[in-house]
Write an enzyme that holds these catalytic residues in place. Structure first.
Site, PDB file in Angstrom:
ATOM      1  CE  LYS A  11      -4.742   5.904  10.506  1.00 24.07           C
ATOM      2  NZ  LYS A  11      -4.206   6.742  11.582  1.00 24.07           N
ATOM      3  CE  LYS A  12      -1.837   3.428   4.939  1.00 24.17           C
ATOM      4  NZ  LYS A  12      -2.877   3.139   3.921  1.00 24.17           N
ATOM      5  CG  ASP A  58      -2.079   1.005   1.115  1.00 25.26           C
ATOM      6  OD1 ASP A  58      -2.262   1.597   0.033  1.00 25.26           O
ATOM      7  OD2 ASP A  58      -2.789   1.180   2.120  1.00 25.26           O
ATOM      8  CE  LYS A  59      -0.080   7.955  -2.070  1.00 26.79           C
ATOM      9  NZ  LYS A  59      -1.412   8.630  -2.094  1.00 26.79           N
ATOM     10  CG  HIS A  60      -0.230   7.238   4.660  1.00 26.93           C
ATOM     11  ND1 HIS A  60      -1.558   7.277   4.994  1.00 26.93           N
ATOM     12  CD2 HIS A  60       0.348   8.317   5.265  1.00 26.93           C
ATOM     13  CE1 HIS A  60      -1.786   8.328   5.769  1.00 26.93           C
ATOM     14  NE2 HIS A  60      -0.646   8.966   5.943  1.00 26.93           N
ATOM     15  CB  SER A  61      -0.320  10.887   0.478  1.00 26.47           C
ATOM     16  OG  SER A  61      -0.103  12.289   0.460  1.00 26.47           O
ATOM     17  CB  SER A  90      -1.136   8.663  14.150  1.00 21.92           C
ATOM     18  OG  SER A  90      -2.453   8.797  13.664  1.00 21.92           O
ATOM     19  NE  ARG A 127      -0.966  13.143  18.030  1.00 25.96           N
ATOM     20  CZ  ARG A 127      -0.867  12.683  16.788  1.00 25.96           C
ATOM     21  NH1 ARG A 127      -1.483  11.570  16.429  1.00 25.96           N
ATOM     22  NH2 ARG A 127      -0.160  13.335  15.897  1.00 25.96           N
ATOM     23  CB  THR A 173      -8.205   9.154  -0.685  1.00 29.95           C
ATOM     24  OG1 THR A 173      -6.919   9.707  -0.970  1.00 29.95           O
ATOM     25  CG2 THR A 173      -8.523   8.077  -1.703  1.00 29.95           C
TER      26      THR A 173
END
Length: 438
Positions: free
Chosen positions: A189-190, A82-85, A185, A170, A122
Protein backbone atom coordinates in the site's frame (compact mmCIF):
# COMPACT_ATOMS: atom_id res chain seq x y z
CA UNK A 1 3.12 -24.09 -19.38
CA UNK A 2 -0.19 -22.83 -17.96
CA UNK A 3 -0.41 -21.26 -14.51
CA UNK A 4 -1.16 -23.87 -11.82
CA UNK A 5 -1.74 -22.38 -8.36
CA UNK A 6 -1.44 -25.78 -6.71
CA UNK A 7 2.14 -26.16 -7.98
CA UNK A 8 3.13 -22.83 -6.45
CA UNK A 9 1.52 -23.94 -3.17
CA UNK A 10 3.32 -27.28 -3.36
CA UNK A 11 6.71 -25.64 -3.98
CA UNK A 12 6.31 -23.34 -0.99
CA UNK A 13 4.83 -26.08 1.19
CA UNK A 14 7.95 -28.17 0.59
CA UNK A 15 10.32 -25.27 1.39
CA UNK A 16 11.27 -24.36 -2.16
CA UNK A 17 11.94 -20.85 -3.43
CA UNK A 18 9.35 -19.33 -5.74
CA UNK A 19 10.18 -17.60 -8.99
CA UNK A 20 9.09 -13.91 -9.09
CA UNK A 21 7.01 -14.65 -12.22
CA UNK A 22 5.09 -17.38 -10.35
CA UNK A 23 4.45 -15.04 -7.41
CA UNK A 24 3.20 -12.35 -9.81
CA UNK A 25 0.88 -14.86 -11.51
CA UNK A 26 -0.51 -16.00 -8.16
CA UNK A 27 -1.24 -12.40 -7.08
CA UNK A 28 -2.92 -11.68 -10.43
CA UNK A 29 -5.09 -14.73 -9.75
CA UNK A 30 -5.80 -13.39 -6.28
CA UNK A 31 -7.01 -10.14 -7.83
CA UNK A 32 -9.18 -11.62 -10.58
CA UNK A 33 -10.33 -14.50 -8.33
CA UNK A 34 -9.05 -17.18 -10.67
CA UNK A 35 -7.24 -18.44 -7.57
CA UNK A 36 -9.78 -19.87 -5.13
CA UNK A 37 -10.14 -18.85 -1.50
CA UNK A 38 -8.94 -22.32 -0.46
CA UNK A 39 -5.80 -21.95 -2.59
CA UNK A 40 -5.07 -18.52 -1.11
CA UNK A 41 -5.49 -19.95 2.39
CA UNK A 42 -3.18 -22.87 1.58
CA UNK A 43 -0.55 -20.51 0.15
CA UNK A 44 -0.74 -18.29 3.25
CA UNK A 45 -0.33 -21.30 5.54
CA UNK A 46 2.64 -22.57 3.50
CA UNK A 47 4.32 -19.17 3.82
CA UNK A 48 3.43 -19.05 7.53
CA UNK A 49 5.35 -22.28 8.17
CA UNK A 50 8.12 -22.05 5.54
CA UNK A 51 8.73 -18.30 5.46
CA UNK A 52 10.07 -16.42 2.45
CA UNK A 53 13.48 -15.26 1.32
CA UNK A 54 13.99 -11.51 0.97
CA UNK A 55 13.81 -11.78 -2.82
CA UNK A 56 10.50 -13.67 -2.58
CA UNK A 57 9.12 -11.09 -0.15
CA UNK A 58 10.16 -8.26 -2.50
CA UNK A 59 8.46 -10.01 -5.44
CA UNK A 60 5.29 -10.56 -3.38
CA UNK A 61 5.22 -6.92 -2.25
CA UNK A 62 5.79 -5.51 -5.73
CA UNK A 63 3.17 -7.81 -7.24
CA UNK A 64 0.62 -6.70 -4.65
CA UNK A 65 1.54 -3.05 -5.28
CA UNK A 66 0.95 -3.56 -9.00
CA UNK A 67 -2.50 -5.13 -8.47
CA UNK A 68 -4.04 -1.63 -8.61
CA UNK A 69 -3.26 2.04 -9.10
CA UNK A 70 0.30 3.20 -8.42
CA UNK A 71 0.25 6.90 -7.62
CA UNK A 72 2.83 9.54 -8.52
CA UNK A 73 3.08 13.17 -7.45
CA UNK A 74 4.42 15.22 -10.40
CA UNK A 75 2.63 18.32 -9.10
CA UNK A 76 4.50 18.21 -5.78
CA UNK A 77 7.89 19.94 -5.77
CA UNK A 78 9.04 18.77 -2.33
CA UNK A 79 9.97 15.32 -0.93
CA UNK A 80 6.99 12.96 -0.49
CA UNK A 81 7.44 10.98 2.74
CA UNK A 82 5.04 9.03 4.96
CA UNK A 83 5.04 7.10 8.22
CA UNK A 84 3.33 3.85 9.17
CA UNK A 85 2.76 2.42 12.65
CA UNK A 86 2.09 -1.26 13.33
CA UNK A 87 -0.57 -0.21 15.83
CA UNK A 88 -1.01 0.21 19.54
CA UNK A 89 -3.06 1.83 22.30
CA UNK A 90 -3.22 5.60 22.65
CA UNK A 91 -1.13 5.94 19.48
CA UNK A 92 -2.38 9.20 17.96
CA UNK A 93 1.09 10.15 16.65
CA UNK A 94 -0.09 10.56 13.05
CA UNK A 95 -2.35 13.47 13.96
CA UNK A 96 0.63 15.52 15.11
CA UNK A 97 3.37 14.02 12.95
CA UNK A 98 1.82 14.72 9.53
CA UNK A 99 1.37 18.47 10.15
CA UNK A 100 4.79 18.79 11.84
CA UNK A 101 6.46 17.18 8.81
CA UNK A 102 4.40 19.34 6.43
CA UNK A 103 5.35 22.50 8.32
CA UNK A 104 9.00 21.51 7.89
CA UNK A 105 8.69 21.22 4.11
CA UNK A 106 7.64 17.63 3.37
CA UNK A 107 4.54 16.43 1.52
CA UNK A 108 2.76 13.75 3.56
CA UNK A 109 -0.02 11.83 1.75
CA UNK A 110 -0.90 9.71 4.79
CA UNK A 111 -3.16 6.78 3.93
CA UNK A 112 -4.31 5.29 7.22
CA UNK A 113 -6.42 2.40 8.45
CA UNK A 114 -9.26 1.75 10.86
CA UNK A 115 -8.90 0.09 14.24
CA UNK A 116 -9.42 -3.63 14.64
CA UNK A 117 -9.01 -5.77 17.73
CA UNK A 118 -7.44 -3.90 20.63
CA UNK A 119 -5.67 -1.25 18.53
CA UNK A 120 -7.10 2.12 17.59
CA UNK A 121 -7.27 3.35 14.00
CA UNK A 122 -6.17 6.77 12.78
CA UNK A 123 -9.09 6.92 10.36
CA UNK A 124 -11.64 6.38 13.17
CA UNK A 125 -10.02 9.21 15.12
CA UNK A 126 -10.21 11.62 12.19
CA UNK A 127 -13.87 10.71 11.64
CA UNK A 128 -14.60 11.93 15.17
CA UNK A 129 -14.23 15.43 13.63
CA UNK A 130 -17.65 16.48 12.24
CA UNK A 131 -17.71 16.84 8.47
CA UNK A 132 -14.19 15.48 7.95
CA UNK A 133 -13.97 13.61 4.63
CA UNK A 134 -11.85 10.58 5.42
CA UNK A 135 -12.39 9.00 2.00
CA UNK A 136 -12.01 11.86 -0.51
CA UNK A 137 -11.75 11.34 -4.24
CA UNK A 138 -8.30 11.43 -5.81
CA UNK A 139 -8.65 15.04 -6.98
CA UNK A 140 -9.45 16.37 -3.48
CA UNK A 141 -6.72 14.24 -1.90
CA UNK A 142 -4.13 15.65 -4.31
CA UNK A 143 -5.42 19.21 -3.86
CA UNK A 144 -5.14 19.06 -0.06
CA UNK A 145 -1.65 17.52 -0.11
CA UNK A 146 -0.50 20.21 -2.56
CA UNK A 147 -2.01 23.14 -0.66
CA UNK A 148 -1.54 22.00 2.95
CA UNK A 149 1.41 19.62 2.77
CA UNK A 150 -0.49 16.76 4.37
CA UNK A 151 -3.74 14.83 4.21
CA UNK A 152 -4.77 11.96 6.46
CA UNK A 153 -7.26 9.74 4.61
CA UNK A 154 -8.34 6.12 4.25
CA UNK A 155 -7.16 3.56 1.73
CA UNK A 156 -9.04 3.70 -1.54
CA UNK A 157 -10.10 0.50 -3.26
CA UNK A 158 -7.67 1.20 -6.08
CA UNK A 159 -4.49 0.94 -3.98
CA UNK A 160 -3.15 -2.62 -3.69
CA UNK A 161 -6.62 -4.24 -3.96
CA UNK A 162 -5.09 -7.74 -3.86
CA UNK A 163 -4.07 -7.03 -0.29
CA UNK A 164 -7.68 -6.52 0.81
CA UNK A 165 -8.72 -10.00 -0.34
CA UNK A 166 -5.49 -11.59 0.89
CA UNK A 167 -5.77 -10.01 4.35
CA UNK A 168 -9.42 -11.03 4.69
CA UNK A 169 -8.47 -14.67 4.08
CA UNK A 170 -5.41 -14.48 6.36
CA UNK A 171 -7.59 -13.02 9.12
CA UNK A 172 -9.83 -16.11 9.24
CA UNK A 173 -7.08 -18.71 8.73
CA UNK A 174 -4.71 -17.76 11.61
CA UNK A 175 -1.94 -16.61 9.25
CA UNK A 176 -1.94 -12.87 10.04
CA UNK A 177 1.27 -13.09 12.11
CA UNK A 178 3.54 -14.24 9.27
CA UNK A 179 6.35 -11.66 8.98
CA UNK A 180 6.68 -11.87 5.16
CA UNK A 181 2.92 -11.51 4.74
CA UNK A 182 2.72 -8.60 7.21
CA UNK A 183 5.61 -6.99 5.34
CA UNK A 184 3.97 -7.32 1.93
CA UNK A 185 0.62 -6.12 3.26
CA UNK A 186 2.04 -2.94 4.79
CA UNK A 187 4.51 -2.08 2.07
CA UNK A 188 2.36 -2.82 -0.98
CA UNK A 189 0.00 0.00 0.00
CA UNK A 190 2.83 2.41 0.82
CA UNK A 191 4.64 1.64 -2.45
CA UNK A 192 1.38 2.19 -4.33
CA UNK A 193 1.07 5.64 -2.72
CA UNK A 194 4.08 6.86 -4.69
CA UNK A 195 6.29 7.76 -1.75
CA UNK A 196 9.87 8.93 -2.06
CA UNK A 197 10.69 7.54 1.40
CA UNK A 198 8.99 5.82 4.32
CA UNK A 199 9.52 5.79 8.09
CA UNK A 200 8.11 2.92 10.14
CA UNK A 201 7.10 2.77 13.81
CA UNK A 202 7.22 -0.88 14.84
CA UNK A 203 5.53 -1.25 18.21
CA UNK A 204 6.86 -3.71 20.78
CA UNK A 205 5.28 -4.85 24.03
CA UNK A 206 2.09 -6.15 25.61
CA UNK A 207 -0.04 -3.67 23.68
CA UNK A 208 1.51 -4.49 20.30
CA UNK A 209 1.14 -7.32 17.80
CA UNK A 210 4.86 -7.98 18.27
CA UNK A 211 5.01 -8.58 22.01
CA UNK A 212 8.76 -9.04 22.42
CA UNK A 213 11.85 -7.24 21.17
CA UNK A 214 13.16 -10.13 19.06
CA UNK A 215 9.93 -10.34 17.04
CA UNK A 216 9.70 -6.57 16.71
CA UNK A 217 13.28 -6.38 15.43
CA UNK A 218 12.59 -9.23 13.00
CA UNK A 219 9.61 -7.36 11.55
CA UNK A 220 11.50 -4.05 11.43
CA UNK A 221 14.41 -5.65 9.55
CA UNK A 222 12.04 -7.35 7.13
CA UNK A 223 10.13 -4.14 6.41
CA UNK A 224 13.28 -2.08 5.84
CA UNK A 225 15.06 -4.67 3.68
CA UNK A 226 12.02 -5.46 1.54
CA UNK A 227 11.12 -1.78 1.08
CA UNK A 228 14.67 -0.93 0.05
CA UNK A 229 14.71 -4.00 -2.21
CA UNK A 230 11.56 -2.65 -3.88
CA UNK A 231 13.22 0.72 -4.44
CA UNK A 232 11.87 2.82 -1.55
CA UNK A 233 14.34 4.27 1.02
CA UNK A 234 13.02 3.24 4.44
CA UNK A 235 14.01 3.38 8.10
CA UNK A 236 12.25 1.93 11.13
CA UNK A 237 12.13 2.75 14.81
CA UNK A 238 11.14 0.09 17.35
CA UNK A 239 9.13 1.79 20.11
CA UNK A 240 7.72 0.68 23.44
CA UNK A 241 4.07 -0.30 23.73
CA UNK A 242 4.07 -1.70 27.26
CA UNK A 243 1.83 1.19 28.30
CA UNK A 244 -0.56 3.48 26.42
CA UNK A 245 1.44 6.01 24.43
CA UNK A 246 -0.84 8.99 25.01
CA UNK A 247 -2.74 9.68 28.24
CA UNK A 248 -5.95 9.13 26.24
CA UNK A 249 -7.37 6.06 24.50
CA UNK A 250 -10.43 6.32 22.28
CA UNK A 251 -11.37 8.45 19.30
CA UNK A 252 -12.62 11.95 20.15
CA UNK A 253 -10.54 11.87 23.34
CA UNK A 254 -7.37 11.13 21.36
CA UNK A 255 -8.21 13.91 18.91
CA UNK A 256 -8.61 16.31 21.85
CA UNK A 257 -5.26 15.05 23.19
CA UNK A 258 -3.69 15.79 19.79
CA UNK A 259 -5.17 19.29 19.74
CA UNK A 260 -3.73 19.97 23.20
CA UNK A 261 -0.38 18.63 21.95
CA UNK A 262 -0.36 20.82 18.84
CA UNK A 263 -1.46 23.97 20.63
CA UNK A 264 0.90 23.46 23.58
CA UNK A 265 -1.80 23.12 26.21
CA UNK A 266 -0.44 19.70 27.26
CA UNK A 267 2.07 17.25 25.78
CA UNK A 268 2.57 13.72 27.13
CA UNK A 269 6.33 13.22 27.40
CA UNK A 270 6.56 9.74 25.81
CA UNK A 271 4.25 10.84 23.01
CA UNK A 272 6.46 13.85 22.38
CA UNK A 273 9.58 11.66 22.27
CA UNK A 274 8.11 9.25 19.70
CA UNK A 275 6.59 12.02 17.56
CA UNK A 276 9.83 14.01 17.38
CA UNK A 277 11.94 10.88 16.76
CA UNK A 278 9.73 9.87 13.81
CA UNK A 279 9.59 13.45 12.49
CA UNK A 280 13.39 13.59 12.57
CA UNK A 281 13.62 10.33 10.60
CA UNK A 282 11.18 11.71 8.02
CA UNK A 283 13.13 14.95 7.56
CA UNK A 284 16.42 13.11 7.14
CA UNK A 285 14.83 10.56 4.76
CA UNK A 286 13.43 13.44 2.70
CA UNK A 287 16.86 15.08 2.49
CA UNK A 288 15.79 18.24 4.30
CA UNK A 289 18.28 17.89 7.15
CA UNK A 290 21.65 16.11 7.35
CA UNK A 291 21.14 14.32 10.70
CA UNK A 292 18.46 13.44 13.22
CA UNK A 293 19.79 15.88 15.82
CA UNK A 294 19.22 18.89 13.60
CA UNK A 295 15.99 17.40 12.31
CA UNK A 296 14.57 17.01 15.83
CA UNK A 297 15.33 20.68 16.57
CA UNK A 298 13.58 21.73 13.36
CA UNK A 299 10.54 19.53 14.10
CA UNK A 300 10.25 20.87 17.64
CA UNK A 301 10.43 24.44 16.34
CA UNK A 302 7.51 23.78 13.95
CA UNK A 303 5.52 22.46 16.91
CA UNK A 304 6.39 25.28 19.32
CA UNK A 305 5.87 28.17 16.88
CA UNK A 306 2.37 26.98 15.98
CA UNK A 307 3.04 26.28 12.29
CA UNK A 308 2.23 22.56 12.72
CA UNK A 309 -1.06 23.46 14.41
CA UNK A 310 -1.91 25.77 11.50
CA UNK A 311 -1.28 22.94 9.00
CA UNK A 312 -3.53 20.59 10.97
CA UNK A 313 -6.37 23.12 11.11
CA UNK A 314 -6.03 23.85 7.37
CA UNK A 315 -6.07 20.12 6.55
CA UNK A 316 -9.23 19.60 8.64
CA UNK A 317 -10.98 22.57 7.02
CA UNK A 318 -10.03 21.61 3.44
CA UNK A 319 -11.32 18.08 4.02
CA UNK A 320 -14.70 19.36 5.18
CA UNK A 321 -14.21 19.81 8.92
CA UNK A 322 -14.95 22.96 10.97
CA UNK A 323 -12.93 26.07 10.09
CA UNK A 324 -12.40 26.82 13.79
CA UNK A 325 -11.72 23.28 14.92
CA UNK A 326 -8.38 23.93 16.60
CA UNK A 327 -9.66 27.08 18.31
CA UNK A 328 -12.74 25.41 19.79
CA UNK A 329 -12.54 21.60 19.64
CA UNK A 330 -14.96 21.14 22.55
CA UNK A 331 -17.75 22.70 20.49
CA UNK A 332 -17.28 20.12 17.76
CA UNK A 333 -16.15 16.85 19.36
CA UNK A 334 -18.83 14.55 20.72
CA UNK A 335 -18.67 13.91 24.47
CA UNK A 336 -19.91 10.94 26.48
CA UNK A 337 -22.79 11.53 28.93
CA UNK A 338 -20.86 9.97 31.83
CA UNK A 339 -17.33 10.99 32.81
CA UNK A 340 -16.14 9.40 36.05
CA UNK A 341 -12.80 8.97 37.84
CA UNK A 342 -11.59 5.47 38.66
CA UNK A 343 -9.58 5.92 41.89
CA UNK A 344 -6.44 3.96 42.74
CA UNK A 345 -7.77 2.87 46.14
CA UNK A 346 -4.29 2.45 47.60
CA UNK A 347 -0.94 4.14 47.85
CA UNK A 348 1.97 3.07 45.69
CA UNK A 349 3.32 3.46 42.18
CA UNK A 350 2.05 2.56 38.73
CA UNK A 351 4.47 -0.28 37.95
CA UNK A 352 2.99 -1.59 34.71
CA UNK A 353 0.02 -2.07 32.41
CA UNK A 354 -1.76 -4.85 30.60
CA UNK A 355 -1.88 -2.51 27.62
CA UNK A 356 -3.88 -4.84 25.41
CA UNK A 357 -6.57 -4.98 28.11
CA UNK A 358 -6.71 -1.18 28.13
CA UNK A 359 -7.34 -1.23 24.40
CA UNK A 360 -9.99 -3.92 24.74
CA UNK A 361 -11.77 -1.93 27.46
CA UNK A 362 -12.15 0.92 24.94
CA UNK A 363 -13.49 -1.58 22.38
CA UNK A 364 -16.05 -2.84 24.91
CA UNK A 365 -17.15 0.73 25.60
CA UNK A 366 -17.93 0.91 21.88
CA UNK A 367 -14.86 2.88 20.87
CA UNK A 368 -13.41 0.10 18.70
CA UNK A 369 -14.58 -2.84 16.66
CA UNK A 370 -14.25 -6.62 16.70
CA UNK A 371 -15.36 -6.98 13.06
CA UNK A 372 -14.43 -4.70 10.14
CA UNK A 373 -17.98 -3.41 9.57
CA UNK A 374 -18.85 -2.62 13.20
CA UNK A 375 -19.87 0.98 14.01
CA UNK A 376 -17.67 3.01 16.37
CA UNK A 377 -18.77 5.31 19.19
CA UNK A 378 -16.42 8.27 18.88
CA UNK A 379 -17.26 9.78 22.28
CA UNK A 380 -16.24 7.00 24.66
CA UNK A 381 -12.77 6.18 25.97
CA UNK A 382 -10.25 6.87 28.70
CA UNK A 383 -8.36 10.04 29.59
CA UNK A 384 -5.76 11.05 32.18
CA UNK A 385 -4.10 7.63 32.00
CA UNK A 386 -0.96 7.74 34.14
CA UNK A 387 2.56 6.93 32.93
CA UNK A 388 4.45 4.07 34.58
CA UNK A 389 6.32 5.40 37.61
CA UNK A 390 3.54 7.75 38.78
CA UNK A 391 3.20 8.00 42.58
CA UNK A 392 -0.35 7.20 43.75
CA UNK A 393 -2.43 8.10 46.76
CA UNK A 394 -5.70 6.33 47.54
CA UNK A 395 -7.72 9.10 45.87
CA UNK A 396 -5.50 9.48 42.79
CA UNK A 397 -7.52 8.79 39.62
CA UNK A 398 -6.06 5.95 37.53
CA UNK A 399 -8.02 7.48 34.63
CA UNK A 400 -11.26 9.21 33.72
CA UNK A 401 -13.77 6.87 32.08
CA UNK A 402 -15.98 8.35 29.33
CA UNK A 403 -19.01 6.04 29.04
CA UNK A 404 -22.57 5.87 27.71
CA UNK A 405 -24.15 3.99 30.62
CA UNK A 406 -23.67 3.06 34.26
CA UNK A 407 -23.24 -0.58 33.24
CA UNK A 408 -20.41 0.39 30.88
CA UNK A 409 -18.84 2.48 33.62
CA UNK A 410 -18.94 -0.34 36.15
CA UNK A 411 -17.48 -2.89 33.72
CA UNK A 412 -14.70 -0.54 32.63
CA UNK A 413 -13.75 0.29 36.23
CA UNK A 414 -13.16 -3.43 36.86
CA UNK A 415 -11.17 -3.81 33.64
CA UNK A 416 -9.06 -0.75 34.40
CA UNK A 417 -8.23 -1.87 37.94
CA UNK A 418 -7.19 -5.28 36.59
CA UNK A 419 -5.07 -3.73 33.82
CA UNK A 420 -3.11 -1.25 35.96
CA UNK A 421 -0.41 -2.82 38.13
CA UNK A 422 0.36 -1.02 41.38
CA UNK A 423 3.41 -1.73 43.55
CA UNK A 424 5.10 -0.34 46.64
CA UNK A 425 8.42 0.53 44.98
CA UNK A 426 9.04 2.95 42.14
CA UNK A 427 9.81 0.98 38.94
CA UNK A 428 12.59 1.59 36.47
CA UNK A 429 11.19 3.41 33.45
CA UNK A 430 12.54 2.29 30.05
CA UNK A 431 13.20 4.47 27.03
CA UNK A 432 10.29 4.74 24.61
CA UNK A 433 12.54 4.36 21.52
CA UNK A 434 14.08 0.89 21.73
CA UNK A 435 16.02 0.64 18.46
CA UNK A 436 16.48 1.74 14.86
CA UNK A 437 16.85 -0.11 11.56
CA UNK A 438 17.95 1.22 8.19
Amino acid sequence: MSFLPQEIIRTKRDGGELDPADIAAFIRGLGDESVSEGQVAAFAMAVFFQGMSRSEAVALTVSMRDSGEVMSWPEIDCPVVDKHSTGGVGDNVSLMLAPIAAACGLAVPMISGRGLGHTGGTLDKMEAIPGYTAMPDSALFRKVVASTGCAIIGQTGNLAPADKRFYGIRDVTATVESVPLITASILSKKLAAGLGALVLDVKCGNGAFMDNLDRANELARSLVEVAVGAGMPTTALVTDMNQPLASAAGNAVEVRNAVDFLTGKARDSRLLDVTLALAAEMLVSGGLTPNVGEARIRALAALVDGSAAERFNKMVAELGGPLDFLADPDRHLETAPIVSACLAGRQGYVTGYDTRAIGLSVVELGGGRTRPGDPVDHAVGLTQLLPIGTRLEKDTPLALIHARSDNQLSATEKQLRAAVRIGDAAPQVSSVVLGRHG
